[in-house]
Each structure stands twice: as structure tokens, then as C-alpha cells.
Design an enzyme around this catalytic site. Sequence first.
Site, PDB file in Angstrom:
ATOM      1  N   GLU A  46       0.433  -1.191  -0.313  1.00 54.74           N
ATOM      2  CA  GLU A  46      -0.208   0.204  -0.075  1.00 54.74           C
ATOM      3  C   GLU A  46       0.832   0.891  -0.209  1.00 54.74           C
ATOM      4  OE1 GLU A  46      -2.357  -3.388   2.776  1.00 54.74           O
ATOM      5  OE2 GLU A  46      -0.032  -3.014   2.342  1.00 54.74           O
ATOM      6  N   CYS A  78      -0.326  -0.001   7.463  1.00 49.84           N
ATOM      7  CA  CYS A  78      -0.717   0.819   6.413  1.00 49.84           C
ATOM      8  C   CYS A  78      -1.997   1.656   6.638  1.00 49.84           C
ATOM      9  CB  CYS A  78      -0.954  -0.393   5.125  1.00 49.84           C
ATOM     10  SG  CYS A  78       0.949  -1.023   5.300  1.00 49.84           S
ATOM     11  N   ALA A 147       9.105 -35.290 -11.184  1.00 46.09           N
ATOM     12  CA  ALA A 147       8.952 -35.289 -12.988  1.00 46.09           C
ATOM     13  C   ALA A 147       9.384 -36.918 -12.723  1.00 46.09           C
ATOM     14  CB  ALA A 147      10.067 -34.990 -12.856  1.00 46.09           C
ATOM     15  N   THR A 189      18.031 -39.896  -2.024  1.00 48.15           N
ATOM     16  CA  THR A 189      18.138 -38.909  -3.313  1.00 48.15           C
ATOM     17  C   THR A 189      19.414 -37.842  -3.571  1.00 48.15           C
ATOM     18  OG1 THR A 189      15.834 -38.116  -3.360  1.00 48.15           O
ATOM     19  CG2 THR A 189      17.599 -36.270  -4.424  1.00 48.15           C
ATOM     20  N   HIS A 293       8.174 -38.546  -0.329  1.00 46.97           N
ATOM     21  CA  HIS A 293       7.191 -38.563  -0.812  1.00 46.97           C
ATOM     22  C   HIS A 293       5.816 -38.860  -0.728  1.00 46.97           C
ATOM     23  CE1 HIS A 293       8.568 -36.521  -4.712  1.00 46.97           C
ATOM     24  NE2 HIS A 293       7.932 -35.355  -4.015  1.00 46.97           N
TER      25      HIS A 293
END
Length: 365
Positions: A46, A78, A147, A189, A293
Site C-alpha cells: 500500500e 498501512c 518429474a 536422493t 513423498h
Amino acid sequence: MRLALREGKKGLGRTSPNPPVGAVVVRNGKVVGKGYHHRAGTPHAEVHALRQAGEAARGATIYVTLEPCNHYGRTPPCTRAILEAGIKRVVIGVRDPHPQAKGGADFLREQGLEVVTGVLAEECAYLSRFFLKAVSQKTAWVVAKAAMSLDGRIATRTGDSQWITGEKARRFGHGLRNICDAILVGRGTVEADDPALTCRLARGRDPWRLVLDTDLRLDPKHRIFHLSSRAPTVVVAGEGAPEKKAQELEALGVKVWFLPRDERGGVHLKSLLKRLVDEGLLSLLVEGGGKVHGRFFDDRLVDEVYFFYGPVVIGGEKAPAAIGGEGPERLKDALWLKDLRLKRLGQDFLLHGLLTDPLSLKSSS
């Protein structure tokens, strides 16, 4: 308000622990000022928009994606800036649930301004989704990214995985790293791919790099422990993991977090999400692998999904799946995505959807 949303998106990944917010000042149908929140501790959206508008703000309307703050924090409220600028009408996307900052809409009404709320509320809530969850649940927003092949595999049975998707999909993935505060992978990983987990976009920002290594088994020689980056690397271990190994990692400049274990002996993931918010990190990008996951999906901790599909079928029972874990016993207990969208990225496809409705998040205070 759509213009305010576009402004607000410029701050994604830069404002935590504050929300990204956009604002636009309009007078006589003409935009006279616009701005966005750049980072925590600096003027809010703002203020930027009002400064740009100058005297043209008198009698004008300000559109803001999140309710203007009504308290003194690291910057003045604000609401005061809006009053001093001579704004007559305030249009708000979504109310602020923060127990200290909320109340701006009611205050401005009390001062005689016209206030409208709920304009493009769903889109505005999505923009501030990381902040809304952190305030309402005290845990980080979780984005699951994978992916995979068309049959849901992230590698062949021998572990070969580069590359299932093409350059456009990988670039999009780096865009997710740019807007999320932290990124997480599992020990497997790191051992298989030796990733850097950095953002390779021009002017991109590296997220905090988290490695889930419950018993501190990783070799300190992995490159993730030897990066030149402004963002730290954190190894997330379970309580009782070897202190000597932690000291070896800390000597390299790596942070080690010891967190409670769950009933399976692994790190208690909800405790991790709470720790992130305590550190001022509101979003976590989970990049796997499949076991990691699976744990997040089994514990129903995922809020948002980005699945990238390459035009290939891998097959094989021993080829790892994108989502491991136990999974539900019955289909009715599975996780069904909302607001599903499909996008073409070169030869690949991106499937994006939500498991949490940002507009439903309310303050628990």
C-alpha cells in the site's frame, strides 16, 4: 484487483515471514499508483502504491490483495498511510487472519471510508497461501513436486533418471525453487543424484536446502554440504542420531536439526513443518524421492501438487514410483485434487492441483 494480483506475485519467495501483497490506486478510472511488498521489514504494498500516486491518491480507490495491517510492527500500520493519503474507498481481496495485524477493514470503516471485501478472494488467498497456513496452523505450506514417466516412475529399475522431462519442465521446476522458502529431499536422493538443490534461474533465489537423514548416515563429501550459497543447508535428523556425525557436518557450516521421531522411527514431519515456521520459512518444496513423498502423502501433509510428465513409459515392478509409502486402503480415502490444471511444457505436461483450499484457512488465535 487483477492488476494488484500481478503486482503481488512479484514478491513471491521474497517476503517471508510476511505475505506477498499487491496494491493499486485508481482515480477516475485511471491507475495512478501501484506497488508490492518487496521483503519483510520494508514498506508494504500500500505504501509503495500511495507514494507513486502522490496527491492523486486524494479521493481515490485503493485495491489491495490482503487486508491492510492495523498495527505497529517493523513498519507503521498501512491503515494510517491510507488515511493520511486521503483515500476514500478501499477494496480488499481477503481478510488478514493474523491476530496482531487484522482489523484494518473495520478500522477504516470506522474512519468513514467505504470498504469492500472479498473481491477475487480465491485468487488473493492463493497468492498469500503460505502466510495464511502459517498463521492458521503454525506449519509450513507443503508443495509436492515430481518429474515422472506417464506410468508414474521417477527412474528405471537401475536408478537411471536423467532426464525424464525436458528443459522447459526443468526450468519451471527451478521457478518453484525460486518462490519456496525451503526445499527437501531424502537421504536416498542425495546418495543417488548428488544434487545441489539450488535455483539456476537468472536473479533466482536459492531456498534453504533440507535433507531428511534420520540417523545421520550421509557421507559429508556430498556436494550439497560444500556449496557457495546465501541459503544454508540443513540436515534434519531424529532425536538420538549420532552427535559426533552432527559435529562433523556443523564444522562444514551445515545446520543440523534434531527433531522428535514418529511411531515409525522417522522424523516427525509435522514437527519439521512447525520448525520451519519458527525459522520464518513459510513454504516447503518436497522433491522426493518416492519414499519421502509417500511419507508426506500418508501423513496428509501435502497442500499443493506439481507433477511433471514426460512422454515416456518406463514400466517394471522394480522401477521406483513417484509416490511411495503405504497409501490408503480404500479409494474413498485417497487424496483427490481440487482446482486441477493441465499445462503443456514443450514435449511434457504439468499437472497442478490443490489439496488445501487457501480461502478456508482461518486464524486459530
